[in-house]
Design an enzyme around this catalytic site. Structure first.
Site, PDB file in Angstrom:
ATOM      1  N   ALA A 161       0.861  -1.175   0.000  1.00 31.56           N
ATOM      2  CA  ALA A 161       0.000   0.000   0.000  1.00 31.56           C
ATOM      3  C   ALA A 161       0.904   1.233   0.000  1.00 31.56           C
ATOM      4  CB  ALA A 161      -0.866  -0.022   1.253  1.00 31.56           C
ATOM      5  N   GLY A 176       0.869  -5.153   1.126  1.00 31.53           N
ATOM      6  CA  GLY A 176      -0.331  -5.364   0.324  1.00 31.53           C
ATOM      7  C   GLY A 176      -0.052  -6.100  -0.981  1.00 31.53           C
TER       8      GLY A 176
END
Ligand code: CAA
Length: 254
Positions: free
Chosen positions: A62, A107
């Site tokens: 992320a 992520g």
């Protein structure tokens, strides 16, 4: 930016934000979610490959610069968007394959874990370094890493944030294979899967997704039901007839 390239029945989805190692900001993750939603509903697409643009990264996680400004309410929405994207990869009614080139961190590792199969290039590096940011994996990593590697290995990796190279990732079950160039291997497997019955693949994926949770007896009962139902499909008729006639089966998804 997210590109989708269709080659026969295979769609290759490429996350492209190379200036930030393909880290996902809101625009890129939203676009990825939207593309996956479309592909999930497209009958002509039988297999989806997910990869990152360039040689350096699959997805470096992320976007930390974006996340550093979030409060609790915004972080909840951000986590939900990642979860939704992962669930699409995990539950869409067709196989999904991660082709991991370079870094798959945070992520990025979590999106790879949400795919049905994971291949990586020999230079790939995978891990969940969130602990070093004072946070936790928030797009499925606390759950799916354990499903792939077992709880002890998963706890070590998420507690320490240790990054593993491709050969170790293969050994601990985080990858299905290590190949250079990785996209060639993903395409080869995708082409093979695209020639099989999409109905059988859809039902297998749905049942296999239940294997590590819920009630074992109920899951076996569901398998029994679905096994029998498939005998009404043209694909089952074709597959078994082709074997008896000693020819290749042609599966139409009917
Ligand atoms: N977010 C934002 N920008 C990122 C990024 C990320 N996750 N990863 C890399 N970048 C950016 C860098 O800031 C840099 O941009 P600038 O030049 O503008 O500063 C550019 O990408 C290139 O990165 P580096 O100069 O750091 O390249 P490197 O080769 O030295 O290192 C790396 C590569 C090891 C991947 C390193 O960039 C890194 O550690 N990135 C962060 C990895 C990480 O912690 N990921 C987890 C994020 S948290 C998360 O994902 C939460 C969740 O569960 C949802």
């Amino acid at each position: 930016m997210t590109h989708v390239e269709r080659e026969d029945a295979v769609a290759v989805v490429t996350i492209d934000r190379q200036e930030a190692m393909n880290a996902l900001d809101v625009a890129t993750l939203t676009e990825l979610r939207d593309r996956l939603r479309e592909l999930a509903g497209e009958d002509e697409t039988r297999v989806v490959i997910l990869t990152g643009a360039g040689e350096k990264a699959f997805v470096a996680g992320a976007d930390i610069k974006y996340m550093s400004g979030l409060g609790v309410v915004e972080a909840k929405d951000w986590g939900a968007l990642g979860h939704e994207t992962g669930r699409l990869l995990e539950t869409m009614p067709k196989p999904t394959i991660a082709a991991v080139n370079g870094f798959a961190l945070g992520g990025g590792c979590e999106l790879a874990l949400a795919c049905d199969l994971r291949y990586a290039g020999s230079g790939a590096k995978l891990g969940q370094p969130e602990v070093n940011l004072g946070i936790i994996p928030g797009w499925g990593g606390t759950q799916r890493l354990a499903r792939a590697c077992g709880l002890g290995v998963a706890k070590e990796l998420i507690f320490t944030g240790r990054i593993v190279a491709a050969d170790e990732a293969l050994r601990i079950g985080l990858l299905n294979g290590v190949h250079d160039p990785v996209l060639d291997k993903a395409r080869e497997t995708a082409a093979s899967l695209a020639s099989k019955s999409p109905i059988a693949l859809r039902v297998m994926k749905e049942l296999a997704n239940r294997a590590l949770g819920g009630d074992h007896g109920a899951n076996l009962a569901a398998e029994g039901e679905r096994f029998a139902e498939l005998f009404a499909s043209e694909d089952a008729r074709e597959g078994m007839t082709a074997f008896v006639e000693k020819r290749e089966a042609i599966f139409k998804g009917l």
